[in-house]
Design a protein around this motif. Structure first.
Motif, PDB file in Angstrom:
ATOM      1  N   MET A 188      50.032  68.653  -9.731  1.00  0.00           N
ATOM      2  CA  MET A 188      50.159  69.886 -10.508  1.00  0.00           C
ATOM      3  C   MET A 188      51.103  69.656 -11.684  1.00  0.00           C
ATOM      4  N   ILE A 189      50.643  69.974 -12.879  1.00  0.00           N
ATOM      5  CA  ILE A 189      51.486  69.876 -14.070  1.00  0.00           C
ATOM      6  C   ILE A 189      52.070  71.260 -14.304  1.00  0.00           C
ATOM      7  N   SER A 190      53.336  71.441 -13.982  1.00  0.00           N
ATOM      8  CA  SER A 190      53.931  72.774 -14.046  1.00  0.00           C
ATOM      9  C   SER A 190      54.688  73.039 -15.333  1.00  0.00           C
ATOM     10  N   GLN A 191      55.012  71.983 -16.088  1.00  0.00           N
ATOM     11  CA  GLN A 191      55.766  72.176 -17.322  1.00  0.00           C
ATOM     12  C   GLN A 191      55.558  70.985 -18.237  1.00  0.00           C
ATOM     13  N   VAL A 192      55.449  71.264 -19.530  1.00  0.00           N
ATOM     14  CA  VAL A 192      55.307  70.205 -20.523  1.00  0.00           C
ATOM     15  C   VAL A 192      56.378  70.414 -21.592  1.00  0.00           C
ATOM     16  N   ARG A 193      57.113  69.365 -21.897  1.00  0.00           N
ATOM     17  CA  ARG A 193      58.157  69.429 -22.927  1.00  0.00           C
ATOM     18  C   ARG A 193      57.980  68.257 -23.876  1.00  0.00           C
ATOM     19  N   GLY A 194      58.027  68.544 -25.155  1.00  0.00           N
ATOM     20  CA  GLY A 194      57.877  67.472 -26.128  1.00  0.00           C
ATOM     21  C   GLY A 194      57.881  68.021 -27.543  1.00  0.00           C
ATOM     22  N   THR A 195      57.346  67.224 -28.454  1.00  0.00           N
ATOM     23  CA  THR A 195      57.308  67.585 -29.865  1.00  0.00           C
ATOM     24  C   THR A 195      55.993  68.284 -30.197  1.00  0.00           C
TER      25      THR A 195
END
Length: 197
Positions: free
Chosen positions: A1-8
């Motif tokens: 499960m991908i619960s959060q994405v952080r980046g540019t």
């Protein structure tokens, strides 16, 4: 499960963004309109709370500014006949808190303001979710919560042709400014903000 994405933030459109993570993997996230309106500039750092939907023809990742928005989206998916596209449409046409209140109050009329949601669909959504939405509280906010008077002002603005989201935002801004709380004053204040754009 991908619960959060952080980046540019690399790319943005009305319904999607592309985020490049520190690990060199870029994720495309489908988003509701309120997320688009709160996006930072291209090249800035962005964090989205995400929900992964696996379908036969591919995987779609949906992104939200707050965990509360994601929770409401996930609840909507439990209603009969509501898929990810319609759930995203509901959160684009109405504020998240207004969706919660509409379900709690069994407000068919408000849900019917969403494109592709007629009376039968709105009634089905309420039937399926009214007793389950209590587990999702209204989002914490630094501003003043909408009141019955505020709701009346929003309805008046919608009757004048403004969409639900911009009407709700304008009325909340007037309330937060400490202006008088009667309906006519709220409508006039909200109209001045909307026409000043």
């Amino acid at each position: 499960m991908i619960s959060q994405v952080r980046g540019t933030l690399m790319h943005r459109e009305l319904d999607r963004v592309e985020i490049m993570t520190a690990g060199g993997v870029a994720y495309e996230c489908l988003i509701p309109l309120p997320v688009f309106e709160s996006l930072p500039a291209i090249g800035d750092t962005l964090t989205l709370h995400t929900h992964l939907v696996v379908l036969e023809h591919g995987w779609n990742l949906y992104g939200f500014s707050h965990a509360h928005e994601r929770a409401v989206f996930q609840k909507l998916l439990h209603a009969k006949g509501v898929g990810p596209a319609l759930a995203l449409g509901i959160l684009s046409a109405l504020t998240t808190d207004r969706v919660v209140r509409a379900l709690q109050e069994k407000d068919v009329t408000t849900l019917m303001r969403v494109p592709r949601v007629g009376r039968k669909k709105a009634e089905q959504i309420i039937l399926d979710l009214a007793d389950k939405i209590d587990t999702v509280s209204l989002a914490p906010t630094t501003g003043t919560a909408p009141s019955p008077v505020g709701d009346d002002a929003v309805r008046a603005l919608v009757a004048l042709g403004y969409n639900q989201m911009e009407a709700d935002r304008a009325v909340r801004a007037v309330v937060d400014s400490g202006a008088p709380r009667d309906v006519s004053a709220l409508v006039r204040g909200a109209l001045s903000r909307l026409t000043a754009k």
